[in-house]
Design a protein around this motif. Structure first.
Motif, PDB file in Angstrom:
ATOM      1  N   PHE A  46       0.845  -1.190   0.000  1.00 35.68           N
ATOM      2  CA  PHE A  46       0.000   0.000   0.000  1.00 35.68           C
ATOM      3  C   PHE A  46       0.890   1.252   0.000  1.00 35.68           C
ATOM      4  CE2 PHE A  46      -2.661   3.245   2.117  1.00 35.68           C
ATOM      5  CZ  PHE A  46      -3.676   3.286   1.164  1.00 35.68           C
ATOM      6  N   GLY A  47       1.846   1.261   0.917  1.00 36.06           N
ATOM      7  CA  GLY A  47       2.687   2.440   1.108  1.00 36.06           C
ATOM      8  C   GLY A  47       3.490   2.835  -0.130  1.00 36.06           C
ATOM      9  N   ARG A  48       3.872   1.845  -0.938  1.00 34.92           N
ATOM     10  CA  ARG A  48       4.698   2.170  -2.113  1.00 34.92           C
ATOM     11  C   ARG A  48       3.925   2.990  -3.157  1.00 34.92           C
ATOM     12  NH1 ARG A  48       6.285  -3.697  -4.245  1.00 34.92           N
ATOM     13  NH2 ARG A  48       6.627  -3.879  -1.993  1.00 34.92           N
ATOM     14  N   MET A  49       2.607   3.055  -3.028  1.00 35.67           N
ATOM     15  CA  MET A  49       1.829   3.855  -3.977  1.00 35.67           C
ATOM     16  C   MET A  49       1.640   5.298  -3.495  1.00 35.67           C
ATOM     17  SD  MET A  49      -1.027   1.184  -5.403  1.00 35.67           S
ATOM     18  CE  MET A  49      -1.934   1.031  -3.866  1.00 35.67           C
ATOM     19  N   ALA A  50       2.047   5.563  -2.254  1.00 30.94           N
ATOM     20  CA  ALA A  50       1.834   6.902  -1.691  1.00 30.94           C
ATOM     21  C   ALA A  50       2.498   8.009  -2.525  1.00 30.94           C
ATOM     22  CB  ALA A  50       2.302   6.949  -0.237  1.00 30.94           C
ATOM     23  N   PRO A  51       3.759   7.830  -2.969  1.00 28.35           N
ATOM     24  CA  PRO A  51       4.369   8.905  -3.764  1.00 28.35           C
ATOM     25  C   PRO A  51       3.586   9.214  -5.043  1.00 28.35           C
ATOM     26  CG  PRO A  51       6.030   7.297  -3.078  1.00 28.35           C
ATOM     27  CD  PRO A  51       4.692   6.715  -2.731  1.00 28.35           C
ATOM     28  N   VAL A  52       2.976   8.199  -5.623  1.00 35.64           N
ATOM     29  CA  VAL A  52       2.171   8.407  -6.832  1.00 35.64           C
ATOM     30  C   VAL A  52       0.913   9.204  -6.483  1.00 35.64           C
ATOM     31  CG1 VAL A  52       0.920   7.284  -8.718  1.00 35.64           C
ATOM     32  CG2 VAL A  52       3.054   6.272  -7.861  1.00 35.64           C
ATOM     33  N   ALA A  53       0.269   8.797  -5.381  1.00 32.94           N
ATOM     34  CA  ALA A  53      -0.956   9.491  -4.961  1.00 32.94           C
ATOM     35  C   ALA A  53      -0.654  10.947  -4.619  1.00 32.94           C
ATOM     36  CB  ALA A  53      -1.582   8.769  -3.770  1.00 32.94           C
ATOM     37  N   LYS A  54       0.559  11.189  -4.091  1.00 34.41           N
ATOM     38  CA  LYS A  54       0.939  12.564  -3.715  1.00 34.41           C
ATOM     39  C   LYS A  54       1.533  13.331  -4.886  1.00 34.41           C
ATOM     40  CE  LYS A  54       2.442  11.237   0.878  1.00 34.41           C
ATOM     41  NZ  LYS A  54       3.733  11.009   1.516  1.00 34.41           N
ATOM     42  N   LYS A  55       1.526  12.727  -6.051  1.00 34.10           N
ATOM     43  CA  LYS A  55       2.089  13.326  -7.270  1.00 34.10           C
ATOM     44  C   LYS A  55       3.588  13.583  -7.153  1.00 34.10           C
ATOM     45  CE  LYS A  55      -2.183  15.544  -8.814  1.00 34.10           C
ATOM     46  NZ  LYS A  55      -2.870  16.784  -9.113  1.00 34.10           N
ATOM     47  N   GLU A  56       4.260  12.789  -6.342  1.00 33.59           N
ATOM     48  CA  GLU A  56       5.714  12.911  -6.232  1.00 33.59           C
ATOM     49  C   GLU A  56       6.404  11.925  -7.159  1.00 33.59           C
ATOM     50  OE1 GLU A  56       5.330  14.054  -1.506  1.00 33.59           O
ATOM     51  OE2 GLU A  56       6.358  12.195  -2.073  1.00 33.59           O
ATOM     52  N   PRO A  58       5.579   9.577 -10.983  1.00 37.01           N
ATOM     53  CA  PRO A  58       4.634   9.498 -12.099  1.00 37.01           C
ATOM     54  C   PRO A  58       3.629   8.357 -11.934  1.00 37.01           C
ATOM     55  CG  PRO A  58       6.829   8.764 -12.770  1.00 37.01           C
ATOM     56  CD  PRO A  58       6.956   9.294 -11.379  1.00 37.01           C
ATOM     57  N   TYR A  59       2.470   8.533 -12.535  1.00 34.19           N
ATOM     58  CA  TYR A  59       1.427   7.507 -12.494  1.00 34.19           C
ATOM     59  C   TYR A  59       1.665   6.527 -13.631  1.00 34.19           C
ATOM     60  CZ  TYR A  59      -3.276   5.465 -12.814  1.00 34.19           C
ATOM     61  OH  TYR A  59      -4.341   4.603 -12.876  1.00 34.19           O
ATOM     62  N   ASP A  60       2.167   5.341 -13.256  1.00 32.40           N
ATOM     63  CA  ASP A  60       2.349   4.266 -14.239  1.00 32.40           C
ATOM     64  C   ASP A  60       1.171   3.321 -14.040  1.00 32.40           C
ATOM     65  OD1 ASP A  60       2.929   1.819 -15.421  1.00 32.40           O
ATOM     66  OD2 ASP A  60       5.062   1.885 -14.909  1.00 32.40           O
ATOM     67  N   LYS A  61       0.189   3.436 -14.933  1.00 31.87           N
ATOM     68  CA  LYS A  61      -1.061   2.729 -14.631  1.00 31.87           C
ATOM     69  C   LYS A  61      -0.933   1.213 -14.638  1.00 31.87           C
ATOM     70  CE  LYS A  61      -3.265   3.298 -19.083  1.00 31.87           C
ATOM     71  NZ  LYS A  61      -4.190   3.827 -19.948  1.00 31.87           N
ATOM     72  N   ASP A  62      -0.025   0.673 -15.452  1.00 30.45           N
ATOM     73  CA  ASP A  62       0.133  -0.786 -15.436  1.00 30.45           C
ATOM     74  C   ASP A  62       0.754  -1.256 -14.117  1.00 30.45           C
ATOM     75  OD1 ASP A  62      -0.987  -1.018 -17.928  1.00 30.45           O
ATOM     76  OD2 ASP A  62       0.939  -0.839 -18.965  1.00 30.45           O
TER      77      ASP A  62
END
Ligand code: HEC
Length: 150
Positions: A46-56, A58-62
């Motif tokens: 879960f935590g590894r997605m936090a930087p993406v959610a915070k826009k820190e 990039p969003y790699d959708k795959d």
């Protein structure tokens, strides 16, 4: 003779089905280790997605979609480790004295996971961020009520 074996097998199946959830572990310590390990993995994925959610990051959708799929499997694991007679670890006794409240907290988490999964599958970044926040809140609210603070 054959009939007897069949009867014995039936009895064994019935016995297994009637065992409390905790019985699939050697003892309470094993159940505590199991649920803590499952929570650790949940926290990592879960935590590894936090930087993406915070826009820190990039969003790699795959990558997000693949990670959320793993998270969905992990999300099924910890609960079996909270069986009868497994009080301890950092788990508060309220889990066993207020099983309905704990179940509600678990349900809230699963509802958030459903939204997160739909967003990740759709590749919808805005929906992903909203659902990520919702799941995070469900982790926290369960911990606030049912987990001892360090
Ligand atoms: C329904 C309740 C509930 C939900 C939802 C929940 N947790 Fe937990 N979590 C617990 C409890 C209780 C413990 C303490 C378990 C113990 O020590 O026996 C715990 C422990 C942990 C731990 C520490 C594990 C260890 O090694 O001691 C981490 C990390 C963690 N949770 C992460 C998460 C994350 C991240 C989420 C959401 C994605 C989450 N949890 C959702 C109840 C919950």
């Amino acid at each position: 003779m054959k009939k007897r074996i069949a009867l014995f097998a039936t009895a064994a199946v019935v016995t297994l089905a009637c065992m409390p959830a905790g019985a699939q572990f050697k003892d309470a310590d094993a159940a505590i280790d199991y649920r803590e390990a499952a929570m650790t993995l949940l926290g990592s994925h879960f935590g590894r997605m936090a930087p993406v959610a915070k826009k820190e990051a990039p969003y790699d959708k795959d990558a997000i979609k693949a990670n959320v799929a793993i998270l969905n499997t992990l999300a099924t694991l910890p609960w079996a480790g909270f069986g009868e007679g497994t009080e301890g670890g950092d788990a508060k006794d309220e889990i066993w004295s207020d099983p309905e409240g704990f179940k509600q907290a678990e349900d809230k988490f699963h509802a958030g996971m459903k939204k997160l999964t739909a967003a990740a599958d759709a590749g919808d970044f805005d929906a992903f961020r909203v659902a990520f926040g919702e799941v995070g809140k469900s982790c926290k609210s369960c911990h606030d009520s049912y987990r001892e603070k360090d």
